[in-house]
Motif scaffolding. Structure first.
Motif, PDB file in Angstrom:
ATOM      1  N   PHE A 254      39.083  68.648  65.403  1.00  6.18           N
ATOM      2  CA  PHE A 254      39.634  68.188  66.956  1.00  6.18           C
ATOM      3  C   PHE A 254      39.994  68.369  68.663  1.00  6.18           C
ATOM      4  CE2 PHE A 254      43.120  65.869  69.074  1.00  6.18           C
ATOM      5  CZ  PHE A 254      43.189  64.129  69.544  1.00  6.18           C
ATOM      6  N   ASN A 255      40.348  69.995  67.861  1.00  7.28           N
ATOM      7  CA  ASN A 255      40.104  70.395  69.507  1.00  7.28           C
ATOM      8  C   ASN A 255      39.069  70.214  69.959  1.00  7.28           C
ATOM      9  OD1 ASN A 255      42.972  71.322  69.674  1.00  7.28           O
ATOM     10  ND2 ASN A 255      43.013  73.135  68.110  1.00  7.28           N
ATOM     11  N   ASN A 256      37.965  70.596  69.135  1.00  3.23           N
ATOM     12  CA  ASN A 256      36.179  70.440  69.947  1.00  3.23           C
ATOM     13  C   ASN A 256      35.759  69.461  70.558  1.00  3.23           C
ATOM     14  OD1 ASN A 256      36.189  73.456  69.237  1.00  3.23           O
ATOM     15  ND2 ASN A 256      35.289  72.977  67.392  1.00  3.23           N
ATOM     16  N   LEU A 257      36.462  68.401  69.816  1.00  2.00           N
ATOM     17  CA  LEU A 257      36.015  66.731  70.448  1.00  2.00           C
ATOM     18  C   LEU A 257      36.823  66.590  71.598  1.00  2.00           C
ATOM     19  CD1 LEU A 257      36.780  64.906  66.741  1.00  2.00           C
ATOM     20  CD2 LEU A 257      34.621  65.912  68.186  1.00  2.00           C
ATOM     21  N   ILE A 258      37.763  66.984  71.125  1.00  2.00           N
ATOM     22  CA  ILE A 258      38.756  66.723  72.824  1.00  2.00           C
ATOM     23  C   ILE A 258      37.656  67.356  74.123  1.00  2.00           C
ATOM     24  CG2 ILE A 258      41.109  67.580  74.104  1.00  2.00           C
ATOM     25  CD1 ILE A 258      41.206  65.195  72.181  1.00  2.00           C
ATOM     26  N   TYR A 259      37.919  68.840  73.822  1.00  2.00           N
ATOM     27  CA  TYR A 259      37.296  69.931  74.579  1.00  2.00           C
ATOM     28  C   TYR A 259      35.637  69.062  75.092  1.00  2.00           C
ATOM     29  CZ  TYR A 259      35.440  73.135  76.885  1.00  2.00           C
ATOM     30  OH  TYR A 259      34.849  74.661  77.386  1.00  2.00           O
ATOM     31  N   ASN A 260      35.407  68.851  73.794  1.00  2.00           N
ATOM     32  CA  ASN A 260      33.645  68.269  74.394  1.00  2.00           C
ATOM     33  C   ASN A 260      33.571  66.456  75.132  1.00  2.00           C
ATOM     34  OD1 ASN A 260      32.306  70.494  74.187  1.00  2.00           O
ATOM     35  ND2 ASN A 260      32.626  69.522  72.115  1.00  2.00           N
ATOM     36  N   ASN A 261      34.890  65.555  74.625  1.00  2.00           N
ATOM     37  CA  ASN A 261      35.379  64.486  75.743  1.00  2.00           C
ATOM     38  C   ASN A 261      35.275  63.710  74.575  1.00  2.00           C
ATOM     39  OD1 ASN A 261      36.757  62.885  77.172  1.00  2.00           O
ATOM     40  ND2 ASN A 261      34.754  62.578  78.671  1.00  2.00           N
ATOM     41  N   GLN A 262      34.759  63.834  73.107  1.00  4.25           N
ATOM     42  CA  GLN A 262      34.265  63.702  72.038  1.00  4.25           C
ATOM     43  C   GLN A 262      34.916  62.441  70.979  1.00  4.25           C
ATOM     44  OE1 GLN A 262      31.770  66.012  70.152  1.00  4.25           O
ATOM     45  NE2 GLN A 262      29.999  65.962  71.484  1.00  4.25           N
ATOM     46  N   VAL A 263      36.024  61.365  71.830  1.00  5.99           N
ATOM     47  CA  VAL A 263      37.398  60.516  71.515  1.00  5.99           C
ATOM     48  C   VAL A 263      37.295  60.307  72.209  1.00  5.99           C
ATOM     49  CG1 VAL A 263      37.232  62.652  69.296  1.00  5.99           C
ATOM     50  CG2 VAL A 263      39.258  62.287  72.011  1.00  5.99           C
ATOM     51  N   ASN A 264      38.106  58.580  72.096  1.00  8.00           N
ATOM     52  CA  ASN A 264      38.164  57.900  72.237  1.00  8.00           C
ATOM     53  C   ASN A 264      40.309  57.712  72.534  1.00  8.00           C
ATOM     54  OD1 ASN A 264      39.198  55.042  73.070  1.00  8.00           O
ATOM     55  ND2 ASN A 264      38.139  53.930  71.721  1.00  8.00           N
TER      56      ASN A 264
END
Length: 748
Positions: free
Chosen positions: A212-222
């Motif tokens: 989840f932190n990687n997704l947030i860091y890469n702006n890959q989540v809604n």
């Protein structure tokens, strides 16, 4: 050390044999099991003591090594789906295990005597042991699915324990209310778990946080969807930890036995919500809106719980709202990112609140010994007072717990609450003002409870001939002012020969004297007065309350030691070396996981400056409570107007009206329960009635109408038929021709 961690999986299962053996014994050997029922307390306490020793060993290793250990094994394995079970040993797990076991052992020892004469003694210990198993399984869980399973088991156990005396309608209603309210939070928690699995593809904490932190860091989540899923996870904690607006079940949960209240409010059910937020804080901390939402709910709960505790007459409900407010402090700290302060207050509050609840149980147990008392009166503080010389050990322990919760040094809650109050200034000045003001309210309502319960000399109550409560000579309001009540003319006050107490005796029908004409009322006894009411036709000897047995006092004394010394866990003693305090060393792995800086050595000058302000606010609340609820030394010259310092009459100032309105608002729980009853319960019942009407009148009406129409059509055709085939054929072809003509012209 590694070998110790490998056997940590047994922690949840050690207490489990007790409920299993009790169940088998009641099924196969019911008579023998019931005759030997008192023996089951020993294995319950012994097994939980084993868990406590094991948890203590793990905690010491956590402090020395600052390590995290996790072991999982696959339960189901598929190409696209994998579910693992296991256990996680980290600082949060070891802290919660210590709290559950230490408080649980004290409650079990206390319960052996408290529940000795109850018919459900065996059932009680079976529920309590299963409750401990469920909570220990919750805190050692390694993933969200495992947490949800034990989360539901904790809810089931709380349902059974709150409704332990299920034959009493209030207890049955209370457990249903707790169950339904927590279903709202549990449904939100389940949706949040499924949502984050859809986002990350994992239930396991370490993988979940990393992905989840990687997704947030890469702006890959809604972002809106993530915020919604996080809010749903938090809803589960809101319901379990009785945060606004799902707090309504907590005061009603006091219908269960007092040891259950102590366990629920100190280290198990309500602590589960705080545990969940602390466990998922690495997930929440990267979502700013959720952190703000958590802190907002926390500060609302802090203020609401404190204000609702101001006017409660039931001693356990007053302590319940106190728990709600203190849990709000913990939630506020978590929302501010103060992980250490929140867990520190969780530790100190657990022991102090367990001491207060077990102390209230000792008071209730003592009050029930007084002739004329019924169980519904034994918890009402209006009927208490003057107990200091009768229950000195209970009084002293309750006072220490009260001072701790008020934030008086050097007791436990002072150190943790002061940290939260100081951290709130750096987060939001508005939140800080509310938190500091609530600290004063906490001191006020806690000392109100203490003064009404133990101090004072005059507490009058009586009951009518049938044994039901009739009225009271006075009632104490939120502000310490008495409200005169109509005195039943069939009673009068008479002096006893020993000049130490009085009796209110039922007057004979031919007596016409009144209270004002009775010469005995004009005499003052000048000493402590404890009044009991009996009738001429039903005289009983007067009985003072007495101290509880040693098996009930021993847990109080042990919890007093915790209340006195557990706060020193958070104090760095080696100032020159710059060493961290024990708690910071303990929590170091979790704090590093949150990418936060550990607390440095204490700046004693800043600490003393802040502590002076917080202690001053606490003492202000204590002084106001002492002034308003000071002991009433009665002069029987003015006994009939016992509230002589209050204006009596139809004319009241605007200030009095405001105070009465605030009192009603607090006593009636801010009308939130009434609002829920009207808007939710009433709406659901109205919808049910509408659905019932639609089902009966419309759905069933159509079906019944078709049947009735078929009956009448058949009856009519029966009399039309003449038996001529040519006539039938003529009618048949006539209708077919009409149908074909209509169809032909309708195509154009």
């Amino acid at each position: 050390m590694e070998q110790t961690y490998q056997y940590a999986w047994i922690i949840p299962f050690v207490p489990l044999p007790v409920p299993m053996l009790i169940g088998v014994g009641l099924l196969l050997f019911p008579t023998a099991t019931k005759n030997l029922r008192r023996m089951w307390a020993f294995p319950s306490i012994l097994l939980l003591s084993i868990v406590m020793i094991f948890s203590t060993n793990l905690s010491i290793q956590q402090i020395n090594s600052s390590s995290i250990y996790q072991y999982v094994w696959s339960w189901t394995l598929d190409n696209d789906f994998s579910l693992e079970f296991g256990y996680l040993i980290d600082p949060l797990t070891s802290i919660m295990s210590m709290l559950i076991t230490t408080v649980g052992i004290m409650v079990l020892i206390y319960s052996d005597n408290y529940m000795a004469h109850d018919q459900g003694y065996l059932r009680f210990f079976a529920y309590m042991s299963f409750f401990s198993t469920s909570m220990l399984g919750l805190v050692t869980s390694a993933n969200l699915i495992q947490i949800y399973i034990f989360w539901e088991l904790v809810g089931v156990c709380s349902y059974l324990l709150i409704g332990f005396w299920f034959t009493r309608p209030p207890a049955a209603n209370a457990c249903q209310k707790a169950f339904v309210t927590n279903r709202v939070g549990d449904f939100g928690l389940l949706l949040g778990i499924l949502g984050f699995y859809w986002i990350t593809g994992s239930f396991e904490f370490r993988d979940l946080f990393e992905i989840f932190n990687n997704l947030i860091y890469n702006n890959q989540v809604n972002s809106p969807f993530v915020t919604l899923c996080a809010a749903l996870l938090f809803v589960g904690a809101v319901a379990k930890s009785a945060q606004f607006p799902l707090h309504v079940w907590l005061p009603d949960a006091m219908e269960g036995p007092t040891p259950i209240s102590a366990l629920i409010h100190a280290a198990t059910m309500v602590a589960a919500g705080i545990f969940l937020v602390a466990r998922l804080l690495p997930l929440f901390i990267v979502i700013p809106y959720i952190m703000n939402f958590i802190s907002l709910i926390g500060i609302i709960t802090v203020l609401l719980g404190a204000t609702l505790a101001l006017a409660q007459k039931d001693i356990k409900k007053g302590l319940a709202y106190s728990t709600m407010s203190q849990l709000g402090y913990m939630m506020l700290a978590l929302g501010m990112g103060s992980y250490r302060s929140a867990l520190f207050h969780l530790i100190t509050h657990a022991y102090s609140k367990a001491l207060l609840f077990l102390g209230s149980g000792s008071v209730i147990h003592s009050m029930e010994t007084i002739v004329g008392y019924s169980p519904d009166k034994s918890q009402n503080m209006v009927f208490m007072g003057g107990l200091t010389k009768h229950v000195p050990i209970t009084k002293t322990s309750f006072l220490l717990g009260t001072l701790s919760l008020c934030g008086i040094p050097p007791l436990a809650c002072f150190w943790s609450k002061d940290e939260i109050l100081n951290d709130s200034w750096m987060y939001s000045p508005i939140f800080a003002i509310i938190a500091w003001a609530t600290a004063g309210l906490t001191a006020f309502y806690m000392f109100r409870i203490y003064l009404l319960t133990f101090e004072g000399h005059l507490n009058v109550h009586f009951q009518n001939y049938s044994g039901n409560q009739n009225t009271s000579l006075y009632s104490i309001s939120l502000w310490g002012k008495g409200c005169s009540k109509r005195i039943n003319k069939n009673f009068r006050l008479l002096r006893m020969k020993n000049n130490e107490s009085f009796r209110l005796l039922r007057m004979k029908k031919n007596e016409s004297s009144s209270f004002r004409n009775d010469k005995n009322l004009r005499k003052s006894n000048g000493g402590p007065t404890f009044i009991n009411i009996v009738h001429f036709d039903k005289k009983r000897p007067f009985s003072y309350p007495y101290e509880s047995d040693n098996t009930m006092l021993f847990p109080l004394l042990v919890l007093v030691l915790f209340t006195l010394f557990v706060g020193f866990l958070g104090i760095p003693f080696n100032q020159e070396g710059g060493d961290l305090d024990i708690l910071s060393k303990w929590l170091a792995p979790s704090i590093n996981l949150l990418h936060q800086k550990s607390k440095d050595s204490m700046d004693w000058y800043e600490f003393l400056k802040d502590a002076t302000f917080s202690v001053s606010i606490a003492y202000s609340g204590i002084l106001i409570a002492s002034f308003l609820y000071k002991p009433i030394y009665s002069s029987f010259k003015n006994f009939y107007l016992i509230n002589s310092f209050v204006k009596i009459g139809p004319k009241r100032s605007r200030w009095d009206k405001i105070l009465n309105a605030l009192y009603d608002w607090s006593y009636n729980r801010a009308y939130i329960d009434a609002f829920y009853t009207t808007s939710f319960v009433g709406a659901i019942r109205g919808l049910s009635k509408l659905t019932d009407f639609f089902d009966r009148r419309v759905i069933d009406g159509i079906t019944n109408g078709v049947g009735v129409m078929s009956f009448f059509v058949g009856e009519g055709i029966k009399y039309v038929g003449g038996g001529r085939i040519s006539s039938y054929l003529f009618l048949y072809f006539s209708f077919v021709s009409i149908f074909l003509l209509v169809y032909y012209f309708s195509t154009f």
